[in-house]
Design an enzyme around this catalytic site. Sequence first.
Site, PDB file in Angstrom:
ATOM      1  N   THR A  16       0.512  -0.875   0.148  1.00  0.00           N
ATOM      2  CA  THR A  16       0.006   0.289  -0.080  1.00  0.00           C
ATOM      3  C   THR A  16       1.310   1.304   0.455  1.00  0.00           C
ATOM      4  OG1 THR A  16      -2.083  -1.135   0.950  1.00  0.00           O
ATOM      5  CG2 THR A  16      -1.990   1.089   1.225  1.00  0.00           C
ATOM      6  N   SER A  61       1.508  -8.126  -0.548  1.00  0.00           N
ATOM      7  CA  SER A  61       2.348  -8.626   0.445  1.00  0.00           C
ATOM      8  C   SER A  61       2.065 -10.121   0.413  1.00  0.00           C
ATOM      9  CB  SER A  61       2.958  -7.724   1.627  1.00  0.00           C
ATOM     10  OG  SER A  61       1.317  -7.497   1.883  1.00  0.00           O
TER      11      SER A  61
END
Length: 343
Positions: A16, A61
């Site tokens: 992010t 991730s």
Amino acid sequence: MANTKPNILLIYTGGTIGMIKDFKTGALRAFDFKNLLKRIPELNLLDCNIDTVSLKKPIDSSNMNPEYWVKIAEIIEKNYGNNDGFVVLHGSDTMSYTASALSFMLENLAKPVVFTGSQLPIGDLRTDAKENLITAVQVASLQHRKKPVIKEVCLYFEYKLYRANRTTKINAEHFEAFASLNYPELAESGVHLKVNKEYLFKPNLKKKLVVHKKLDKNIALIKLFPGITEQVLQSIFNTPNLNGVIIETYGTGNCATEQWFINALKKAINKGIHIINVTQCSGGSVIMGHYETSNQLKKIGVISGKDITTEAALSKLMYLIGQNIPDKTFKTSYEIALRGEMS
């Protein structure tokens, strides 16, 4: 180094923190880290030189795996001599896993490797990305007598610096996303940056950095629950090429005392499968033999994970199996703290 300012390398893996919002469409797009200083001019106020590098294909991730851990370690290895510290930008969901793994892979680390990320994209109005990134770089550039203050793999998030292999992500929505319930924070960012020097890891500075790249993925994680069946347990232990299992037990390391359960574990251990006992609780420690329900585990040779996190337990198991440690000494090797991951 000839340059008086510390050199810090930013390593972008994805997540992010590397996204920016298009305010016309509301869509998120990748942030070009080559223009990092233009986007975050506050970084110019830090007394250090900043360079950036990115994985060829940054990833979410959730797709992180040991192959990427090796790539990150190789970037650090390649740039170790020319930099005084490293900041790894990583998605928060698996950050504790990656950061814990890097702590074992980077033996004799004498410089800071600081993981950070954010809950909101860097271009969002209320983003936590800027503060996390700026302070992570500041932490990585801290020096005393031209030597790094931090000499370990850490994780910085929401005003606190933690030992990486002691962290767990505890919240998917709050800015305070991580916790280190079994070890104090290494530093706290307020009006001043307060470093708790007594808690910092103290490596052997006489030894050179060794980067370990062999990790064994043939492991499993079992979380005990009331009603777990023999069939489920056996199906996992019968997995081909299985070398190790982390078992999340109850409380201080307790489990069912039914004979089929103990026999299944004993049979697996006799086959050469390493079994590690860690607690399901967020905080606290396994104390094998403290209650009758864990005493049998101790007798059959189950390894105590003590107060290690599940994230660190998994990566430590991958690392140690990859080192081809003899079965006779594996238990002793696992139960010793290598990078401050257990008390």
